[in-house]
Design a protein around this motif. Structure first.
Motif, mmCIF file in Angstrom:
data_model
loop_
_atom_site.group_PDB
_atom_site.id
_atom_site.type_symbol
_atom_site.label_atom_id
_atom_site.label_comp_id
_atom_site.label_asym_id
_atom_site.label_seq_id
_atom_site.Cartn_x
_atom_site.Cartn_y
_atom_site.Cartn_z
ATOM 1 N N SER A 20 0.844 -1.197 0.000
ATOM 2 C CA SER A 20 0.000 0.000 0.000
ATOM 3 C C SER A 20 0.873 1.238 0.000
ATOM 4 N N ASN A 22 0.491 5.787 -0.635
ATOM 5 C CA ASN A 22 -0.493 6.849 -0.793
ATOM 6 C C ASN A 22 0.155 8.166 -1.159
ATOM 7 N N TRP A 34 -1.746 7.155 -11.478
ATOM 8 C CA TRP A 34 -0.654 6.379 -10.883
ATOM 9 C C TRP A 34 0.189 5.782 -12.002
ATOM 10 N N SER A 57 -9.602 -0.871 -10.503
ATOM 11 C CA SER A 57 -8.615 -1.949 -10.487
ATOM 12 C C SER A 57 -8.028 -2.172 -11.867
ATOM 13 N N LEU A 61 -3.614 -4.489 -9.220
ATOM 14 C CA LEU A 61 -3.511 -3.126 -8.720
ATOM 15 C C LEU A 61 -4.900 -2.533 -8.488
ATOM 16 N N THR A 62 -5.061 -1.854 -7.379
ATOM 17 C CA THR A 62 -6.296 -1.149 -7.079
ATOM 18 C C THR A 62 -5.937 0.241 -6.581
ATOM 19 N N ALA A 63 -6.610 1.245 -7.104
ATOM 20 C CA ALA A 63 -6.356 2.616 -6.673
ATOM 21 C C ALA A 63 -7.672 3.276 -6.303
ATOM 22 N N SER A 72 -4.924 10.021 -2.601
ATOM 23 C CA SER A 72 -5.190 8.831 -3.405
ATOM 24 C C SER A 72 -4.323 7.698 -2.882
ATOM 25 N N LEU A 74 -2.793 3.585 -3.664
ATOM 26 C CA LEU A 74 -2.540 2.488 -4.599
ATOM 27 C C LEU A 74 -2.190 1.248 -3.800
ATOM 28 N N ASN A 75 -2.873 0.165 -4.098
ATOM 29 C CA ASN A 75 -2.583 -1.117 -3.469
ATOM 30 C C ASN A 75 -2.188 -2.128 -4.532
ATOM 31 N N TYR A 87 7.026 3.963 -8.197
ATOM 32 C CA TYR A 87 5.628 4.303 -8.437
ATOM 33 C C TYR A 87 5.424 5.790 -8.135
ATOM 34 N N CYS A 89 2.590 9.045 -8.112
ATOM 35 C CA CYS A 89 1.241 9.567 -8.263
ATOM 36 C C CYS A 89 1.332 10.904 -8.989
#
Lengths: 113, 111
Positions: A20, A22, A34, A57, A61-63, A72, A74-75, A87, A89
């Motif tokens: 995770s 952010n 992202w 998703s 990846l899920t945001a 925001s 990002l997982n 990574y 943002c």
């Protein structure tokens, strides 16, 4: 320019673990993006978010676009070695003041096999 | 999404010389940008490349040091002039449609 605070700055995780990260700001944004950047390459867009509360998703990846519009998340689930990279943002201000996206400071991800 | 190519992909240059980086997009785009990414850092916007007019530079960047051309809606160049070692960076071309997309970058090393 706008300050986007991204955390953590770096992560070292075991393969298979979830990740995770952010991005937060004191300003309101109307779009969050992202990106992932591999060494020696340009950033590649992973996920785009357009409205508060949106959850999107892309594979593992899920945001999410934060409700306050100032953050925001990002997982990455079940990390694999190819997830290694930096990574970023990026956000576009609300109201839009000139088409510019502002970039976070980046999260460096290392996945240990 | 637009496909962006850059040339050269990398170069090693001597202090005091200049290098011109080319950016080609496979479709017409209104918004094109040039970014710099110093080692281990995030992306910093240098300027917006405007078609048919002078580029719009961000604070800390000037036309004499980073002249930009944008002759049409698919092509732009960035020149890094009178280079010094501090100019060693990755230079990235970018376009904005709804989202923002990047080229592969030009890795510049100045000796």
């Amino acid at each position: 320019g706008q300050q986007l605070n991204q955390s953590p700055q770096s992560m070292f995780i075991q393969e298979g673990e979830d990740v995770s990260m952010n991005c937060t700001s004191s300003s309101i944004f109307n779009t969050w993006l992202w990106y992932k950047q591999d060494p020696g390459e340009g950033p590649v867009l992973l996920i785009a978010l357009y409205k508060a509360g949106e959850l999107t998703s892309n594979g593992r990846l899920t945001a999410q676009f934060g409700i306050t519009r100032k953050d925001s998340f990002l997982n990455i689930s079940a990390s694999i070695p190819s997830d290694v990279g930096i990574y970023f943002c990026a956000g576009q201000l609300y109201p839009d003041t000139g088409n510019q996206f502002y970039f976070g400071t980046g999260t460096s991800l290392t996945v240990i096999p | 999404s637009a496909v962006i190519s850059q040339k050269p992909s990398r170069d090693i240059c001597q202090r005091g010389t200049s290098l011109t980086i080319q950016c080609q997009v496979d479709s017409q785009v209104t918004m094109m940008f040039w970014y710099r990414q110093q080692p281990g850092q995030s992306l910093t916007l240098i300027a917006t490349a405007n078609q048919g007019s002078e580029a719009t530079y961000e604070s800390g960047f000037v036309i004499d040091k980073f002249p930009i051309s944008r002759p049409n809606l698919t092509f732009s160049t960035l020149t890094v002039s009178n280079m010094s070692p501090e100019d060693s960076s990755i230079y990235l071309c970018s376009v904005k449609e709804n989202e923002q997309f990047f080229g592969p970058g030009t890795r510049l090393t100045v000796l």
